[in-house]
Design a protein around this motif. Structure first.
Motif, PDB file in Angstrom:
ATOM      1  N   ASP A  96       0.813  -1.217   0.000  1.00  0.00           N
ATOM      2  CA  ASP A  96       0.000   0.000   0.000  1.00  0.00           C
ATOM      3  C   ASP A  96       0.849   1.270   0.000  1.00  0.00           C
ATOM      4  N   GLN A  97       2.188   1.118   0.030  1.00  0.00           N
ATOM      5  CA  GLN A  97       3.092   2.264  -0.033  1.00  0.00           C
ATOM      6  C   GLN A  97       3.653   2.470  -1.440  1.00  0.00           C
ATOM      7  N   ILE A  98       3.259   1.582  -2.363  1.00  0.00           N
ATOM      8  CA  ILE A  98       3.815   1.618  -3.724  1.00  0.00           C
ATOM      9  C   ILE A  98       2.863   2.362  -4.657  1.00  0.00           C
ATOM     10  N   ALA A  99       3.382   3.392  -5.312  1.00  0.00           N
ATOM     11  CA  ALA A  99       2.577   4.166  -6.264  1.00  0.00           C
ATOM     12  C   ALA A  99       2.493   3.454  -7.613  1.00  0.00           C
ATOM     13  N   LYS A 110      17.714  -4.718 -17.661  1.00  0.00           N
ATOM     14  CA  LYS A 110      16.280  -4.665 -17.349  1.00  0.00           C
ATOM     15  C   LYS A 110      16.052  -4.901 -15.864  1.00  0.00           C
ATOM     16  N   GLU A 111      15.121  -4.135 -15.274  1.00  0.00           N
ATOM     17  CA  GLU A 111      14.820  -4.267 -13.852  1.00  0.00           C
ATOM     18  C   GLU A 111      13.364  -3.918 -13.587  1.00  0.00           C
ATOM     19  N   VAL A 112      12.823  -4.474 -12.497  1.00  0.00           N
ATOM     20  CA  VAL A 112      11.481  -4.107 -12.046  1.00  0.00           C
ATOM     21  C   VAL A 112      11.648  -3.034 -10.975  1.00  0.00           C
ATOM     22  N   VAL A 113      10.972  -1.905 -11.184  1.00  0.00           N
ATOM     23  CA  VAL A 113      11.116  -0.755 -10.296  1.00  0.00           C
ATOM     24  C   VAL A 113       9.830  -0.556  -9.502  1.00  0.00           C
ATOM     25  N   PHE A 114       9.962  -0.366  -8.194  1.00  0.00           N
ATOM     26  CA  PHE A 114       8.830  -0.063  -7.316  1.00  0.00           C
ATOM     27  C   PHE A 114       8.976   1.374  -6.825  1.00  0.00           C
ATOM     28  N   LEU A 115       8.118   2.269  -7.315  1.00  0.00           N
ATOM     29  CA  LEU A 115       8.167   3.664  -6.898  1.00  0.00           C
ATOM     30  C   LEU A 115       7.261   3.882  -5.696  1.00  0.00           C
ATOM     31  N   PRO A 116       7.766   4.510  -4.626  1.00  0.00           N
ATOM     32  CA  PRO A 116       6.957   4.727  -3.430  1.00  0.00           C
ATOM     33  C   PRO A 116       6.002   5.907  -3.575  1.00  0.00           C
ATOM     34  N   LEU A 117       5.000   5.948  -2.710  1.00  0.00           N
ATOM     35  CA  LEU A 117       4.029   7.047  -2.738  1.00  0.00           C
ATOM     36  C   LEU A 117       4.630   8.364  -2.261  1.00  0.00           C
ATOM     37  N   MET A 147      -0.245  -6.710  -5.124  1.00  0.00           N
ATOM     38  CA  MET A 147      -0.241  -5.251  -5.226  1.00  0.00           C
ATOM     39  C   MET A 147      -1.597  -4.748  -5.717  1.00  0.00           C
ATOM     40  N   PRO A 148      -2.236  -3.849  -4.970  1.00  0.00           N
ATOM     41  CA  PRO A 148      -3.564  -3.361  -5.375  1.00  0.00           C
ATOM     42  C   PRO A 148      -3.487  -2.445  -6.594  1.00  0.00           C
ATOM     43  N   GLY A 149      -4.632  -2.253  -7.227  1.00  0.00           N
ATOM     44  CA  GLY A 149      -4.724  -1.315  -8.343  1.00  0.00           C
ATOM     45  C   GLY A 149      -4.320  -1.929  -9.673  1.00  0.00           C
ATOM     46  N   GLU A 150      -4.407  -1.114 -10.726  1.00  0.00           N
ATOM     47  CA  GLU A 150      -4.051  -1.569 -12.069  1.00  0.00           C
ATOM     48  C   GLU A 150      -2.547  -1.761 -12.182  1.00  0.00           C
ATOM     49  N   LYS A 151      -2.149  -2.759 -12.990  1.00  0.00           N
ATOM     50  CA  LYS A 151      -0.731  -3.071 -13.156  1.00  0.00           C
ATOM     51  C   LYS A 151      -0.216  -2.471 -14.464  1.00  0.00           C
ATOM     52  N   ASP A 152       1.034  -2.042 -14.454  1.00  0.00           N
ATOM     53  CA  ASP A 152       1.654  -1.457 -15.641  1.00  0.00           C
ATOM     54  C   ASP A 152       1.727  -2.490 -16.765  1.00  0.00           C
ATOM     55  N   ALA A 153       1.494  -2.049 -17.983  1.00  0.00           N
ATOM     56  CA  ALA A 153       1.489  -2.953 -19.134  1.00  0.00           C
ATOM     57  C   ALA A 153       2.832  -3.638 -19.328  1.00  0.00           C
ATOM     58  N   SER A 154       3.926  -2.988 -18.901  1.00  0.00           N
ATOM     59  CA  SER A 154       5.253  -3.571 -19.080  1.00  0.00           C
ATOM     60  C   SER A 154       5.415  -4.860 -18.284  1.00  0.00           C
ATOM     61  N   LEU A 155       4.723  -4.983 -17.149  1.00  0.00           N
ATOM     62  CA  LEU A 155       4.785  -6.205 -16.345  1.00  0.00           C
ATOM     63  C   LEU A 155       4.119  -7.365 -17.069  1.00  0.00           C
ATOM     64  N   GLU A 156       2.952  -7.095 -17.663  1.00  0.00           N
ATOM     65  CA  GLU A 156       2.237  -8.137 -18.405  1.00  0.00           C
ATOM     66  C   GLU A 156       3.022  -8.549 -19.646  1.00  0.00           C
ATOM     67  N   GLU A 157       3.665  -7.596 -20.292  1.00  0.00           N
ATOM     68  CA  GLU A 157       4.458  -7.896 -21.486  1.00  0.00           C
ATOM     69  C   GLU A 157       5.625  -8.829 -21.136  1.00  0.00           C
ATOM     70  N   LEU A 158       6.307  -8.545 -20.015  1.00  0.00           N
ATOM     71  CA  LEU A 158       7.404  -9.410 -19.586  1.00  0.00           C
ATOM     72  C   LEU A 158       6.886 -10.792 -19.202  1.00  0.00           C
ATOM     73  N   SER A 159       5.731 -10.848 -18.538  1.00  0.00           N
ATOM     74  CA  SER A 159       5.140 -12.121 -18.152  1.00  0.00           C
ATOM     75  C   SER A 159       4.830 -12.983 -19.367  1.00  0.00           C
ATOM     76  N   GLN A 160       4.266 -12.382 -20.387  1.00  0.00           N
ATOM     77  CA  GLN A 160       3.938 -13.121 -21.606  1.00  0.00           C
ATOM     78  C   GLN A 160       5.198 -13.615 -22.315  1.00  0.00           C
ATOM     79  N   THR A 161       6.254 -12.813 -22.282  1.00  0.00           N
ATOM     80  CA  THR A 161       7.523 -13.222 -22.884  1.00  0.00           C
ATOM     81  C   THR A 161       8.069 -14.468 -22.202  1.00  0.00           C
ATOM     82  N   LEU A 162       8.027 -14.465 -20.865  1.00  0.00           N
ATOM     83  CA  LEU A 162       8.507 -15.621 -20.112  1.00  0.00           C
ATOM     84  C   LEU A 162       7.656 -16.853 -20.365  1.00  0.00           C
ATOM     85  N   LYS A 163       6.332 -16.667 -20.497  1.00  0.00           N
ATOM     86  CA  LYS A 163       5.444 -17.799 -20.780  1.00  0.00           C
ATOM     87  C   LYS A 163       5.767 -18.419 -22.142  1.00  0.00           C
ATOM     88  N   ARG A 164       6.062 -17.564 -23.122  1.00  0.00           N
ATOM     89  CA  ARG A 164       6.406 -18.076 -24.453  1.00  0.00           C
ATOM     90  C   ARG A 164       7.714 -18.865 -24.411  1.00  0.00           C
TER      91      ARG A 164
END
Length: 456
Positions: A96-99, A110-117, A147-164
């Motif tokens: 709940d502290q992540i914007a 490449k890295e996953v970034v968590f920006l705080p509120l 993580m609550p709320g909508e997720k950034d499209a870049s996360l889903e894109e990376l997930s799909q790449t790994l699934k492939r």
């Protein structure tokens, strides 16, 4: 149900190199106290003490350098220190502290970034070249779920790449952590026949606040909650629809209250503490302490079927739990002694959670059976649960740990039909799951386990 605690192995070349250097020089620094006592005793007491402290300093440093895991649970994400990036201490962000969370960079950068509120909180960056593909999948699925709320499209894109990429794996021994964790979340969150409580809702006159749902399905739900004092607890909720007969519902409530009072008296370090119980708004609740760690089903899904020596250690702890429960007056029957309800903590201790009292409550009111059929003894199906019913469930659980498969419902389990296992342990599992002539008590089962362990 246990709170999910997810660990990702994080590679830090500097930490790994320093730890290797310390280990390789063990013969040198381990004899320093002897050298100090020999050459400095007559010169300086201080020098002697300093020489004696050197191994302790190195052991402490080695322990620090060995901490290389990202930890994630329902509350947030904790990042370890990273000496190769100049980060000398770990950092933590609550979900709940992540914007925003997103994927940044290209290729090996490449890295996953968590920006705080807010600016006073740390920004967490997880470089993906420090995780293998499975660990990255695990990270993404956890973000998606926690993580609550909508997720950034870049996360889903990376997930799909790994699934492939995983879809192209040729070896049957390879598996996708995405599949494992998506299956785990489906197991925990099944369709419910009532509306579960939402985060932020308070019960019991505002003294307990719902933080998150841990599991839901049918006529029950499990929540992570907090008290006014800020203590995290688990709240198990059971609901009887209004359409059911009032007489049956009242009888079920009485039995639930009686069983809850018995559970509150239990005091054993391998059994979750039942703190309280209450009814409110037509729903009944058990309040339990919060236990962190994977349940045995999660553990097997992550690690595969377990080696026999580990199964024996876990089996002895299961027997300890049942010996304690069944020695109460009257005997306490767990009724749901399954891989899902046995949590393995970081120190190797096994903790039994989520008693079947709530299932009995629902079953008595609705006339339906609630429970995991593969682990239910025949007499429990007939509504005649006894201490030996828990032994049947223990046998089924051992079968699952050894084979990685659930036992066949209402049948005798023999792990030797599936995997290589010592005849003595296979016979124990067989005897625990007999419909008649089953092992008489948990104490007898424990004695046999001790013999197996000492002779293996």
């Amino acid at each position: 149900m246990a709170e999910l605690c997810i660990k990702l192995d994080y590679q830090d070349p500097v930490k790994e190199g320093a730890a290797t250097l310390i280990k390789s020089n063990f013969p040198l620094w381990s004899i320093l106290p002897i050298l100090g006592a020999t050459f400095c005793a007559g010169i300086s007491i201080l020098m002697t003490v300093l020489f004696a402290l050197v191994p302790l300093v190195f052991l402490t440093l080695l322990k620090t350098l060995s901490t290389r895991q990202i930890l994630m649970d329902k509350r947030g994400i904790e990042m370890p220190s990273d000496l190769s990036r100049g980060r000398l201490k770990g950092s933590y962000l609550g979900w709940d502290q992540i914007a925003r969370a997103f994927v940044s960079g290209e290729g090996t950068a490449k890295e996953v970034v968590f920006l705080p509120l807010t600016k006073d909180l740390p920004t967490i960056k997880v470089p993906l070249d420090r995780l293998d593909g499975n660990q990255t999948e695990k990270l993404l699925v956890t973000i998606q779920h926690f993580m609550p709320g909508e997720k950034d499209a870049s996360l889903e894109e990376l997930s799909q790449t790994l699934k492939r990429l995983n879809a192209g794996l040729s070896s049957e021994s390879e598996f996708s952590y995405t599949d494992i964790w998506e299956d785990e979340l489906k197991r925990r969150f099944r369709p419910a026949a009532f509306m579960p409580l939402e985060a932020g809702v308070s019960v019991r006159e505002g003294s307990i606040r719902i933080e998150r749902a841990l599991a839901s399905g049918g006529l029950s739900a499990v929540y992570l909650a907090s008290t006014k004092q800020g203590k995290l607890v688990v709240l198990k909720e059971s609901v009887i629809p209004e359409s059911y007969e009032s007489e049956l519902k009242e009888k079920a409530k009485e039995m639930f209250a009686r069983e809850a009072r018995l559970l509150m008296k239990l005091d054993f370090d391998k059994i979750v503490k039942v703190l309280d119980f209450f009814s409110e708004g037509g729903r009944s609740y058990l309040l339990l302490e919060s236990v962190t760690g994977p349940d045995l089903r999660q553990y097997v899904k992550q690690h595969g079927k377990l080696r026999e020596s580990l199964v024996l250690d876990l089996a002895l702890q299961m027997a300890d739990i049942l010996v304690y429960l069944h020695s109460q007056e009257p005997p306490v029957i767990h009724r749901d002694f399954t891989p899902d309800n046995l949590v393995l903590q970081n120190d190797g201790k096994l903790v039994a959670i989520d008693f079947g009292a709530a299932n009995e409550f629902i079953g008595n009111a609705t006339g339906t059976f609630v429970g995991k059929h593969a682990y239910i003894a025949p007499e429990q199906f007939r509504g005649k649960a006894s201490p030996q019913s828990d032994l049947y469930a223990m046998g089924g659980t051992l079968y699952y740990l050894l084979t990685g498969e659930d036992p066949l419902a209402l049948s005798v389990s023999d792990p030797a039909e599936k995997v290589a296992v010592s005849p003595a342990l296979a016979k124990l599992v067989y005897d625990l799951t007999l419909p008649e002539g089953r092992i008489a008590s948990a104490a007898v089962a424990r004695a046999r386990l001790e013999i197996i362990k000492t002779t293996s």
